[in-house]
Scaffold this active site. Structure first.
Site, short mmCIF file in Angstrom:
data_model
loop_
_atom_site.label_atom_id
_atom_site.label_comp_id
_atom_site.label_asym_id
_atom_site.label_seq_id
_atom_site.Cartn_x
_atom_site.Cartn_y
_atom_site.Cartn_z
N LYS A 208 -9.48 -0.98 8.28
CA LYS A 208 -9.69 -2.35 7.79
C LYS A 208 -8.94 -3.34 8.69
O LYS A 208 -9.49 -4.32 9.15
CB LYS A 208 -9.23 -2.45 6.34
N GLU A 214 -1.19 5.09 12.81
CA GLU A 214 -1.78 6.43 12.93
C GLU A 214 -3.18 6.34 13.54
O GLU A 214 -3.53 7.09 14.47
CB GLU A 214 -1.89 7.10 11.55
N GLY A 269 -8.68 -1.25 0.73
CA GLY A 269 -8.88 0.01 1.47
C GLY A 269 -9.32 1.16 0.58
O GLY A 269 -10.27 1.89 0.89
N ARG A 270 -8.65 1.33 -0.56
CA ARG A 270 -8.98 2.48 -1.42
C ARG A 270 -10.25 2.25 -2.24
O ARG A 270 -10.64 3.12 -3.02
CB ARG A 270 -7.77 2.81 -2.31
N GLU A 355 -1.89 4.42 -5.65
CA GLU A 355 -1.63 3.23 -4.83
C GLU A 355 -1.98 1.98 -5.64
O GLU A 355 -1.42 0.92 -5.42
CB GLU A 355 -2.42 3.28 -3.51
N HIS A 386 -5.95 30.28 -11.61
CA HIS A 386 -5.15 31.42 -11.16
C HIS A 386 -3.89 30.96 -10.45
O HIS A 386 -3.28 31.72 -9.70
CB HIS A 386 -5.99 32.32 -10.25
N LYS A 506 6.87 1.92 6.82
CA LYS A 506 6.20 1.59 8.10
C LYS A 506 7.16 0.84 9.01
O LYS A 506 7.25 1.12 10.21
CB LYS A 506 4.97 0.70 7.85
O1 F6P Z 1 -0.61 2.04 4.23
C1 F6P Z 1 -1.52 1.95 3.18
C2 F6P Z 1 -2.84 1.42 3.63
O2 F6P Z 1 -2.74 0.06 3.83
C3 F6P Z 1 -3.91 1.77 2.62
O3 F6P Z 1 -3.95 0.90 1.56
C4 F6P Z 1 -5.12 1.76 3.48
O4 F6P Z 1 -6.19 2.40 2.85
C5 F6P Z 1 -4.60 2.50 4.69
O5 F6P Z 1 -3.28 2.03 4.83
C6 F6P Z 1 -5.37 2.31 5.95
O6 F6P Z 1 -5.46 0.99 6.33
P1 F6P Z 1 -6.48 0.51 7.43
O7 F6P Z 1 -7.86 0.77 6.94
O8 F6P Z 1 -6.21 -0.96 7.63
O9 F6P Z 1 -6.22 1.29 8.70
#
Ligand code: F6P
Length: 541
Positions: A208, A214, A269-270, A355, A386, A506
């Site tokens: 987003k 990452e 995002g979620r 979240e 199990h 972060k």
């Molecule tokens: O760090 C949490 C977060 O902001 C989530 O809410 C989001 O889904 C994820 O990181 C990834 O964010 P982006 O889509 O901006 O890379």
């Protein structure tokens, strides 16, 4: 700042008193007292049948929980969300994921503008792109057909796409390989591409913000991996597409914005797997499959928005969670899908639920004096039986369970589906009714073993029944949980659509990165300093 008001509501006080009166009532008594309970305490909508009879509730409990929803102005809050009000107050944003599945031609206004045409323009562009890739018309830089698709993203830009890919695998294009890279651990990328041919691989960089450490790290590594073989920067245009709200950063990365699929800041995002973030889902299941999934979301949205609360599946699920968390001190909820295709569903729900509602202050900033989101977790049945079910049956924690069961298997093999179904029904029955010491003794069990073989029962569960796992059913189930989370968030009066709690880690990580390879003085606490020194020594800094 005003104090949290929830515990001062009349319905809350009434629920407290009521809880004191019913907390020891056993589900055995409730079922004995009302032979129709198993048929009465049910509701059905959008292809999902909910049996909530095995919950520790009486008619009075339900009445009071529904009253609580009214006192928390749930109806107004629902309308505020669907109506595009900026209910994400800490980020001053609307929360309009429901517009992502609005029917073509309908109207959802945000800031005086109908957003539905934009949503469908993007869906149409996604569909045209997917058709080209799926038909082989979209070729890689060397003219080879795209055979592998790698989604790079994390959190909401990964968990929804992976979950949906697994869930809809039965409906996917089996001639292509789909992989998902999320972790900044280089192993994730290395293993994902190990057997792939760069000339046949398409990367979808899903983020987003397009700034997530990452994802940007993995995307840069992917570009280097591609160019190491194709040796021409122009190849990026054929092998990378982006899904983002941030066109400037997409261009900066080197992806042509013509190959970018956008969404909007009113999609969290979620809550984004049905936006362009679902591009990998559409590539795998096809545009028709994706649209069918959106129809499932939409059917549940309409139900949530219009059905009376007493028959409203998300409202009932949400209120039952509040009941256990705040009155029985339940600290977790297990989601147990009896369908192997839903193996990533609990992981997806972890972000959606925790979240969203893992908050300790109200929307107005007051500290809460009640518990908020439980931990959501789970595994597909029968595997979990199990492993951890022992604790759910006889442990000291009360863990409400959601069992997801399907009328038909997508892979009918011998008697497998009957066995699977017998197991889910047996688990819900055993949890609810248990086995008394007298019943154990009547089987001739040695006295010393009686306490060990006794099942207390009275452990609540919902059984959600869906005829078959289709794209429609998946959309409907996800929307059910989205709106259950919303209901819980309204009662708890928390900001379900921000996630400030992830920021501090972060920021600290950014500070630590250069320290790992440097030799400078460390100014953390003694534990962090010592761990950094140890790491430096190991990496040879
Ligand atoms: O760090 C949490 C977060 O902001 C989530 O809410 C989001 O889904 C994820 O990181 C990834 O964010 P982006 O889509 O901006 O890379």
């Amino acid at each position: 700042m005003t104090a949290a008001r929830l515990t001062r509501l009349p319905a809350w006080a009434a629920l407290r008193a009521h809880h004191a009166a019913v907390q020891t009532t056993h589900l055995r008594e409730l079922f004995e007292a009302d032979p129709t309970r198993g048929e009465r305490l049910t509701a059905e909508a959008a292809g999902v049948f909910l049996d909530y009879s095995k919950n520790r509730v009486t008619d009075e409990t339900l009445k009071l929980l529904l009253q609580l929803a009214e006192e928390c102005q749930l109806r107004d809050r629902v309308e505020a969300m669907f109506g595009g009000e900026k209910i994400n107050v800490t980020e001053n944003r609307a929360v309009l994921h429901t517009a992502l599945r609005a029917a073509r031609g309908s109207t959802v206004n945000f800031d005086g503008r109908n957003v539905v045409p934009d949503v469908h323009d993007t869906l149409d562009r996604m569909a045209a792109f997917c058709d080209r890739v799926r038909s082989g018309d979209w070729k890689g830089h060397t003219g080879k057909v795209i055979r592998s698709v790698v989604n790079i993203g994390i959190g909401g830009s990964d968990l929804g796409p992976v979950m949906a890919y697994e869930a809809l695998r039965h409906y996917t294009d089996r001639t292509r390989t789909f992989r998902f890279v999320s972790n900044v651990d280089g192993t994730d990328f290395a293993e994902a591409v190990r057997d792939l041919d760069p000339a046949e691989t398409l990367f979808i960089v899903s983020s987003k913000t397009f700034t997530t450490q990452e994802t940007m790290t993995n995307a840069a590594t992917a570009r280097a991996w591609l160019l190491a073989t194709l040796k021409d920067d122009a190849a990026v245009a054929k092998h990378f597409v982006a899904v983002s709200t941030n066109a400037a950063e997409v261009s900066k990365f080197g992806i042509d914005t013509a190959n970018m699929f956008g969404f909007w800041d009113w999609v969290g995002g979620r809550y984004s797997m049905d936006s362009a973030i679902g591009l990998s889902t559409m590539l795998a299941a096809g545009p028709d499959g994706f649209r069918e999934m959106l129809a499932g979301f939409r059917a549940m949205d309409e139900h949530f928005r219009t059905a009376p609360f007493a028959q409203n599946l998300p409202v009932l699920l949400g209120l039952l969670t509040v009941w256990y968390v705040d009155f029985f001190d339940a600290r977790s909820v297990a989601v147990l899908p009896y369908d192997q295709y839903l193996k990533r569903f609990p992981a997806y729900l972890q972000q959606l639920t925790m979240e969203s509602n893992g908050k300790c202050v109200t929307l107005a900033g007051a500290e809460v004096d009640y518990a908020t989101s439980p931990v959501y977790w789970g595994e597909p049945g029968t595997n979990g039986q199990h492993s951890f079910y022992q604790l759910i049956h006889q442990g000291t924690n009360l863990i409400p369970c959601d069992f997801l069961m399907f009328g038909k298997s997508l892979n009918p093999v011998g008697r497998h589906h009957d066995l699977l179904t017998a197991n889910v029904l047996a688990q819900a029955e055993a949890l609810a009714f248990g086995k008394t010491a007298a019943e154990v003794r009547a089987e001739g069990v040695a006295e010393a073993l009686v306490p060990h073989k006794t099942f207390p029962g009275n452990r609540p569960s919902n059984v959600l029944v869906v005829e078959k796992l289709t794209p429609f059913a998946l959309g409907s189930l996800i929307a059910l949980y989205e709106h259950s989370v919303f209901t819980q968030g309204v009662v708890w009066d928390v900001g379900s659509f921000d996630q400030w709690g992830v920021e501090l880690g972060k920021v600290l990580a950014q500070r630590i990165v250069p320290e790992l390879s440097g030799a400078g003085e460390l100014k953390h606490d003694s534990s962090t300093n010592a761990l950094i020194r140890r790491y430096r020594a190991g990496r040879g800094a």
